[in-house]
Design a protein around this motif. Sequence first.
Motif, short mmCIF file in Angstrom:
data_model
loop_
_atom_site.label_atom_id
_atom_site.label_comp_id
_atom_site.label_asym_id
_atom_site.label_seq_id
_atom_site.Cartn_x
_atom_site.Cartn_y
_atom_site.Cartn_z
N VAL A 187 0.84 -1.20 0.00
CA VAL A 187 0.00 0.00 0.00
C VAL A 187 0.88 1.25 0.00
O VAL A 187 0.59 2.24 -0.69
CB VAL A 187 -0.96 0.01 1.21
CG1 VAL A 187 -1.69 1.34 1.31
CG2 VAL A 187 -1.97 -1.14 1.08
N GLY A 188 1.97 1.22 0.76
CA GLY A 188 2.90 2.34 0.75
C GLY A 188 3.49 2.57 -0.63
O GLY A 188 3.62 3.72 -1.09
N SER A 189 3.83 1.50 -1.32
CA SER A 189 4.36 1.60 -2.68
C SER A 189 3.33 2.21 -3.62
O SER A 189 3.67 3.02 -4.50
CB SER A 189 4.78 0.22 -3.18
OG SER A 189 5.18 0.26 -4.53
N MET A 190 2.08 1.82 -3.47
CA MET A 190 1.02 2.35 -4.32
C MET A 190 0.88 3.87 -4.14
O MET A 190 0.81 4.63 -5.12
CB MET A 190 -0.30 1.65 -3.99
CG MET A 190 -1.51 2.17 -4.75
SD MET A 190 -2.41 3.51 -3.90
CE MET A 190 -3.06 2.61 -2.48
N CYS A 191 0.86 4.33 -2.90
CA CYS A 191 0.75 5.77 -2.64
C CYS A 191 1.95 6.52 -3.22
O CYS A 191 1.80 7.62 -3.78
CB CYS A 191 0.64 6.02 -1.15
SG CYS A 191 -0.87 5.37 -0.38
N ALA A 192 3.13 5.93 -3.10
CA ALA A 192 4.34 6.56 -3.62
C ALA A 192 4.28 6.67 -5.15
O ALA A 192 4.71 7.68 -5.73
CB ALA A 192 5.56 5.77 -3.20
N ALA A 193 3.77 5.64 -5.81
CA ALA A 193 3.71 5.64 -7.27
C ALA A 193 2.84 6.77 -7.80
O ALA A 193 3.21 7.47 -8.76
CB ALA A 193 3.17 4.29 -7.76
N TRP A 194 1.68 6.98 -7.19
CA TRP A 194 0.79 8.05 -7.65
C TRP A 194 1.36 9.44 -7.33
O TRP A 194 1.21 10.38 -8.12
CB TRP A 194 -0.59 7.88 -7.03
CG TRP A 194 -1.38 6.81 -7.74
CD1 TRP A 194 -1.67 5.57 -7.28
CD2 TRP A 194 -1.92 6.90 -9.06
NE1 TRP A 194 -2.36 4.87 -8.22
CE2 TRP A 194 -2.55 5.65 -9.32
CE3 TRP A 194 -1.95 7.88 -10.03
CZ2 TRP A 194 -3.18 5.38 -10.53
CZ3 TRP A 194 -2.59 7.62 -11.25
CH2 TRP A 194 -3.19 6.38 -11.48
N THR A 195 2.07 9.54 -6.22
CA THR A 195 2.72 10.82 -5.91
C THR A 195 3.75 11.15 -6.97
O THR A 195 3.83 12.29 -7.45
CB THR A 195 3.40 10.73 -4.53
OG1 THR A 195 2.42 10.45 -3.53
CG2 THR A 195 4.12 12.02 -4.20
N GLU A 196 4.56 10.17 -7.34
CA GLU A 196 5.59 10.39 -8.36
C GLU A 196 4.97 10.79 -9.70
O GLU A 196 5.45 11.73 -10.36
CB GLU A 196 6.44 9.13 -8.52
CG GLU A 196 7.53 9.28 -9.57
CD GLU A 196 8.32 8.01 -9.76
OE1 GLU A 196 9.55 8.09 -9.89
OE2 GLU A 196 7.70 6.91 -9.77
N PHE A 197 3.93 10.09 -10.12
CA PHE A 197 3.33 10.39 -11.42
C PHE A 197 2.79 11.81 -11.46
O PHE A 197 3.02 12.55 -12.44
CB PHE A 197 2.21 9.40 -11.73
CG PHE A 197 1.44 9.77 -12.97
CD1 PHE A 197 1.95 9.48 -14.22
CD2 PHE A 197 0.22 10.43 -12.89
CE1 PHE A 197 1.27 9.84 -15.38
CE2 PHE A 197 -0.48 10.79 -14.02
CZ PHE A 197 0.05 10.49 -15.28
N VAL A 198 2.09 12.22 -10.43
CA VAL A 198 1.51 13.57 -10.41
C VAL A 198 2.60 14.63 -10.49
O VAL A 198 2.49 15.61 -11.24
CB VAL A 198 0.65 13.76 -9.14
CG1 VAL A 198 0.25 15.22 -8.97
CG2 VAL A 198 -0.60 12.88 -9.20
#
Length: 535
Positions: A442-453
Amino acid sequence: MSGEEAATERPGGGASSVGAGILLSRLSGLVREIVTASFLGLGMSADAFRAALRIPNLMQNLLGEGVLSASVIPVYSRLVDTDSEEAGKTAGAIAGILAAFTAVLVVVGMVAARPLTVLLTPGFEGQKLDLTVSLVRIMFPGIGVLVLSAWCLAILNSHRRFFLSYVAPVLWNAAQVVVVAVVAIGGSTEQSLANALAWGVVIGGVAQLVVQLPTVRALVPNLRITLDRHRPAVRDALGRVGPVVFGRGVVQISGYVDLVLASLLATGALAANTQAQFLYLLPVSLFGMSIAAAELPELSRLGPQSAADMLDRVERGLGRVAYFVAPTVVLYIALGETLVSALFERNNFGASESRLVWLVLAAYALGLLATTASRLLQNTLYALDDPKTPARIALVRVVVGTGVAFALMFWFDGFVLVGTSIQSETASTADLFHLGAVGIAVGSMCAAWTEFVLLRMALRWRIGHVTLGGGRLPEVLTAAIAAAAAGRVVALVVQDPAPIIEFVPVFGAAAVVYLAMTRAMGLTLRDELSGISGR
């Protein structure tokens, strides 16, 4: 293929060549994972082997494929088009400097294997710790050779030769499968199988490098290995390494933080996390990396002065990513347990192991589209001669991912799998599989969307507004959800105790529905594959 033939490979076929190479590589990797899971399951030896592979892998991740591609290709590909003699001298100097630096790191890593292992797996102790240290010492030279293989990839890609460099890891995977199969036939323990896999890593690394060298030599006939750091192009490439290593490094730090955190959880968490990551990274490699890797040389040739053309290429690339990745996300979440069971459920890997890996995979999948699209956005910034922005964004990603993972993983670890149900841990369930690895995902998922934005914001004022999915996300998501629903209906009808027998009709039905619906929307598989291949 001769050097002359290599040089004439059409530019538009880059992504299809990368995709084909990666597909074969990942399929061989899947065979390796099936064999590893079958013999090691999610027990102590599996945790030790997967941790040991990750520790020296830091060297490959910091100096390997991603860093060399982002640092060398923009510089070297321009020299290939303008000054072939200087290109050869530059390639030789970079190879010499890289080989010398890698050799030092290999020696240091082997000598410091125990303190490195203790630092990165603080939850390991006793037999598990000793086995991990032994495996780290074996694997360090093999991973060092893979760094030099990444240099070959950068040179080949700059000459628009993509397939060989991305299919070469087949040999790396094959070596591990062959070695462990030979040892298993003779009768062995899980620990001896883990040692066999470690030697397979070394043998496979050498094979992966050696198979690429003849083609590199043919493409760069005036190649001379030196330690010349003073050539302008070499200084330019080395100057890019720092920001790129920092960007890649902080992401890798995130991965090693995950390793540290997983080592603190119950047995099986680290192995389950790694198993799920393999499936999660498969579409990232096939579609994100293939498109991004093929576009980097072409975007670099366009340069900052061609913003409109760059935006057009990026949007088309994001559209192709969405077509292939959106259904993968939905199917991983809705039908992932069927997939995991069909692939891994045999011998020491049972139904509980399958369910744990699926739950971790489903959490990772929520960030899959963002992660895949970000590969192309990162390479666009590298092509714009801006390696620093992706590095800063990567740092933010690490902070977000680590914070969320640490906040959630111990809470998730309070739940266990009891058969097919999830229950709060009690004294009687303490030895069952815990769900702490889901919190890390779940932490990885949140990080991925932060990076994309943040990457999309960074590109907005340079080339214009880029859209997630290239504007086609609603259509492909609708088709993907319908496909998953069809698969679930078939699963209810079939309900075969043999996972592989259930897998075929379930995913077959999902594929038919997705292809039919997207075709009705004007999106066909043939057109998308043609778009990747440039036809």
